[in-house]
Design a protein around this motif. Structure first.
Motif, PDB file in Angstrom:
ATOM      1  N   THR A   1       0.823  -1.215  -0.142  1.00 41.39           N
ATOM      2  CA  THR A   1       0.077   0.137  -0.059  1.00 41.39           C
ATOM      3  C   THR A   1       0.815   1.023   0.068  1.00 41.39           C
ATOM      4  O   THR A   1       1.846   1.444   0.707  1.00 41.39           O
ATOM      5  CB  THR A   1      -0.814   0.003   1.449  1.00 41.39           C
ATOM      6  N   LYS A   2       0.400   2.180  -0.885  1.00 39.70           N
ATOM      7  CA  LYS A   2       1.518   3.736  -1.008  1.00 39.70           C
ATOM      8  C   LYS A   2       0.805   4.548   0.037  1.00 39.70           C
ATOM      9  O   LYS A   2      -0.382   4.322   0.376  1.00 39.70           O
ATOM     10  CB  LYS A   2       1.222   4.103  -2.453  1.00 39.70           C
ATOM     11  N   ILE A   3       1.851   5.277   0.545  1.00 35.99           N
ATOM     12  CA  ILE A   3       1.261   6.139   1.335  1.00 35.99           C
ATOM     13  C   ILE A   3       1.605   7.781   1.188  1.00 35.99           C
ATOM     14  O   ILE A   3       2.476   8.008   0.542  1.00 35.99           O
ATOM     15  CB  ILE A   3       2.495   6.273   2.808  1.00 35.99           C
TER      16      ILE A   3
ATOM     17  N   ARG B   1      12.739   6.670   0.973  1.00 34.95           N
ATOM     18  CA  ARG B   1      12.438   5.342   0.870  1.00 34.95           C
ATOM     19  C   ARG B   1      11.469   4.589   0.018  1.00 34.95           C
ATOM     20  O   ARG B   1      11.273   3.458   0.034  1.00 34.95           O
ATOM     21  CB  ARG B   1      12.071   4.831   2.623  1.00 34.95           C
ATOM     22  N   SER B   2      10.847   5.646  -0.862  1.00 37.34           N
ATOM     23  CA  SER B   2       9.700   5.088  -1.782  1.00 37.34           C
ATOM     24  C   SER B   2      10.344   4.863  -3.026  1.00 37.34           C
ATOM     25  O   SER B   2      11.479   5.109  -3.385  1.00 37.34           O
ATOM     26  CB  SER B   2       8.749   6.275  -1.896  1.00 37.34           C
ATOM     27  N   THR B   3       9.767   3.624  -3.731  1.00 34.10           N
ATOM     28  CA  THR B   3      10.296   3.297  -5.191  1.00 34.10           C
ATOM     29  C   THR B   3       9.902   4.222  -6.125  1.00 34.10           C
ATOM     30  O   THR B   3      10.501   4.357  -7.311  1.00 34.10           O
ATOM     31  CB  THR B   3      10.052   1.693  -5.396  1.00 34.10           C
ATOM     32  N   SER B   4       8.950   5.191  -5.967  1.00 39.69           N
ATOM     33  CA  SER B   4       8.313   6.067  -6.817  1.00 39.69           C
ATOM     34  C   SER B   4       7.855   7.276  -6.142  1.00 39.69           C
ATOM     35  O   SER B   4       6.742   7.710  -6.353  1.00 39.69           O
ATOM     36  CB  SER B   4       7.349   5.469  -7.678  1.00 39.69           C
ATOM     37  N   PRO B   5       8.670   8.002  -5.412  1.00 40.03           N
ATOM     38  CA  PRO B   5       8.379   9.109  -4.935  1.00 40.03           C
ATOM     39  C   PRO B   5       7.579  10.412  -5.702  1.00 40.03           C
ATOM     40  O   PRO B   5       8.235  10.579  -6.811  1.00 40.03           O
ATOM     41  CB  PRO B   5       9.552   9.538  -4.045  1.00 40.03           C
ATOM     42  N   ARG B   6       6.508  11.025  -5.379  1.00 33.88           N
ATOM     43  CA  ARG B   6       6.058  11.992  -5.923  1.00 33.88           C
ATOM     44  C   ARG B   6       5.803  13.265  -5.041  1.00 33.88           C
ATOM     45  O   ARG B   6       5.165  12.904  -3.961  1.00 33.88           O
ATOM     46  CB  ARG B   6       4.757  11.583  -6.808  1.00 33.88           C
ATOM     47  N   ILE B   7       6.001  14.375  -5.611  1.00 30.16           N
ATOM     48  CA  ILE B   7       5.693  15.502  -4.881  1.00 30.16           C
ATOM     49  C   ILE B   7       4.761  16.365  -5.899  1.00 30.16           C
ATOM     50  O   ILE B   7       5.349  16.680  -6.809  1.00 30.16           O
ATOM     51  CB  ILE B   7       7.057  16.323  -4.241  1.00 30.16           C
ATOM     52  N   VAL B   8       3.789  17.029  -5.123  1.00 30.60           N
ATOM     53  CA  VAL B   8       2.957  18.022  -5.855  1.00 30.60           C
ATOM     54  C   VAL B   8       2.656  19.374  -4.990  1.00 30.60           C
ATOM     55  O   VAL B   8       2.448  19.198  -3.801  1.00 30.60           O
ATOM     56  CB  VAL B   8       1.737  17.345  -6.131  1.00 30.60           C
ATOM     57  N   ASN B   9       3.164  20.418  -5.628  1.00 31.46           N
ATOM     58  CA  ASN B   9       3.025  21.627  -5.148  1.00 31.46           C
ATOM     59  C   ASN B   9       1.397  22.171  -5.625  1.00 31.46           C
ATOM     60  O   ASN B   9       1.621  22.697  -6.831  1.00 31.46           O
ATOM     61  CB  ASN B   9       4.222  22.504  -5.295  1.00 31.46           C
ATOM     62  N   VAL B  10       0.585  22.562  -4.953  1.00 31.33           N
ATOM     63  CA  VAL B  10      -0.637  23.104  -5.498  1.00 31.33           C
ATOM     64  C   VAL B  10      -0.285  24.596  -5.483  1.00 31.33           C
ATOM     65  O   VAL B  10      -0.176  25.367  -4.609  1.00 31.33           O
ATOM     66  CB  VAL B  10      -1.798  22.827  -4.729  1.00 31.33           C
ATOM     67  N   SER B  11      -0.338  24.970  -6.891  1.00 36.03           N
ATOM     68  CA  SER B  11      -0.008  26.368  -7.189  1.00 36.03           C
ATOM     69  C   SER B  11      -1.354  27.150  -7.701  1.00 36.03           C
ATOM     70  O   SER B  11      -2.360  26.830  -7.062  1.00 36.03           O
ATOM     71  CB  SER B  11       0.998  26.351  -8.318  1.00 36.03           C
ATOM     72  N   SER B  12      -1.363  28.059  -8.639  1.00 38.85           N
ATOM     73  CA  SER B  12      -2.361  28.854  -9.235  1.00 38.85           C
ATOM     74  C   SER B  12      -2.211  29.066 -10.453  1.00 38.85           C
ATOM     75  O   SER B  12      -1.094  29.704 -10.978  1.00 38.85           O
ATOM     76  CB  SER B  12      -2.665  29.926  -7.934  1.00 38.85           C
ATOM     77  N   GLY B  13      -3.243  29.631 -11.450  1.00 39.47           N
ATOM     78  CA  GLY B  13      -3.001  30.217 -12.677  1.00 39.47           C
ATOM     79  C   GLY B  13      -2.345  31.609 -12.351  1.00 39.47           C
ATOM     80  O   GLY B  13      -1.702  31.784 -13.314  1.00 39.47           O
ATOM     81  N   VAL B  14      -2.592  32.062 -11.441  1.00 34.32           N
ATOM     82  CA  VAL B  14      -2.047  33.281 -11.294  1.00 34.32           C
ATOM     83  C   VAL B  14      -0.433  33.514 -11.405  1.00 34.32           C
ATOM     84  O   VAL B  14       0.091  34.649 -11.082  1.00 34.32           O
ATOM     85  CB  VAL B  14      -2.751  34.417 -10.177  1.00 34.32           C
ATOM     86  N   ALA B  15       0.049  32.163 -10.929  1.00 33.09           N
ATOM     87  CA  ALA B  15       1.378  32.321 -10.759  1.00 33.09           C
ATOM     88  C   ALA B  15       2.217  32.366 -12.206  1.00 33.09           C
ATOM     89  O   ALA B  15       3.272  32.652 -12.243  1.00 33.09           O
ATOM     90  CB  ALA B  15       1.789  30.684 -10.338  1.00 33.09           C
ATOM     91  N   SER B  16       1.492  32.183 -13.077  1.00 33.40           N
ATOM     92  CA  SER B  16       2.020  32.365 -14.415  1.00 33.40           C
ATOM     93  C   SER B  16       2.323  33.744 -14.811  1.00 33.40           C
ATOM     94  O   SER B  16       1.321  34.735 -15.062  1.00 33.40           O
ATOM     95  CB  SER B  16       1.078  31.686 -15.651  1.00 33.40           C
TER      96      SER B  16
END
Length: 245
Positions: free
Chosen positions: A4-6, A135-150
């Protein structure tokens, strides 16, 4: 049988964060629900569990070194590793009429408060969770941004980008920039990190103005959290694809 992924989602007791937790839970992830308000945290965990999500509470104030360190310790004890980190917690900061933050009359304390949460909080949480992510075999990081960042969209007079938000919008541009720096640092590793734009979502964050539901807003973060190993990194996405910087 696969393990199970965490996942950890910050600011997950309501709105987009809650729907990200719900969506990852539906995919079989065990989800740490990060929130600073204990009562709301407990209520969110209870609601997620009732919906069939394997959820656990993670008391987390992203502006506090002590709180973030404690959160990492809790996940260490609960799961021993982390496969997905979604940095969703964020604030808009105080604004004037029409949700405007006028740069010519901006209180610098408002800027500091927004950056402390939206940028420094992300750095603080990410760095604290890195030992677990590695320690994960497929680590993912998502930073929730905004369209106004463009900056591209902000500078185009032909694009409707909403009110002037001289504290909030630059904080998200900064978040995107730091996302790229992490991606450069992670080059050659299994860690993929991207920024996600949920669109204008009707939540209390926006005063419930917006054409999109929290579930719709959560979709891009969930997609980036579950990228295949050959997926993109260091990029900025909305539902329709990459967003110009």
């Amino acid at each position: 049988m696969s393990e199970t992924k965490i996942a950890l989602v910050t600011g997950a007791n309501k709105g987009i964060g809650y729907e990200i937790a719900t969506g990852l839970g539906a995919l079989g992830y065990r989800v740490g629900v990060g929130a600073r308000d204990e009562a709301r945290l407990e209520a969110a965990v209870e609601k997620l569990r009732a919906a069939g999500v394997d959820a656990f509470g993670v008391p987390l104030e992203v502006t506090s070194d002590h709180s973030v360190t404690d959160a990492a310790g809790l996940i260490e004890r609960q799961a021993g590793r982390l496969d997905v980190l979604v940095n969703n917690a964020g604030i808009s900061g105080e604004s004037g009429p029409g949700w405007v933050q006028d740069p010519t009359a901006l209180d610098l304390d408002v800027v500091r408060t927004v950056v402390e949460t939206n940028v420094l909080g992300v750095i603080r949480v990410t760095n604290a969770m890195l030992p677990l992510l590695r320690r994960s075999t497929s680590p993912r990081i998502v930073n929730v941004s905004s369209g106004v960042a463009s900056l591209t969209r902000q500078a185009d007079p032909n694009i409707e980008i909403g009110p002037i938000m001289a504290a909030y919008a630059p904080s998200k541009s900064y978040l995107n920039a730091i996302t790229v720096q992490y991606a450069r640092q992670f080059a050659g590793t299994d860690i993929l990190i991207n920024a996600a734009c949920p669109g204008l979502v009707a939540t209390d964050f926006t005063g419930f103005h917006g054409s999109r539901t929290p579930e719709q807003g959560a979709a891009i973060a969930i997609r980036l959290a579950t990228l295949p190993d050959d997926g993109p990194t260091g990029s900025f996405f909305e539902d329709d694809g990459a967003i110009p910087w």
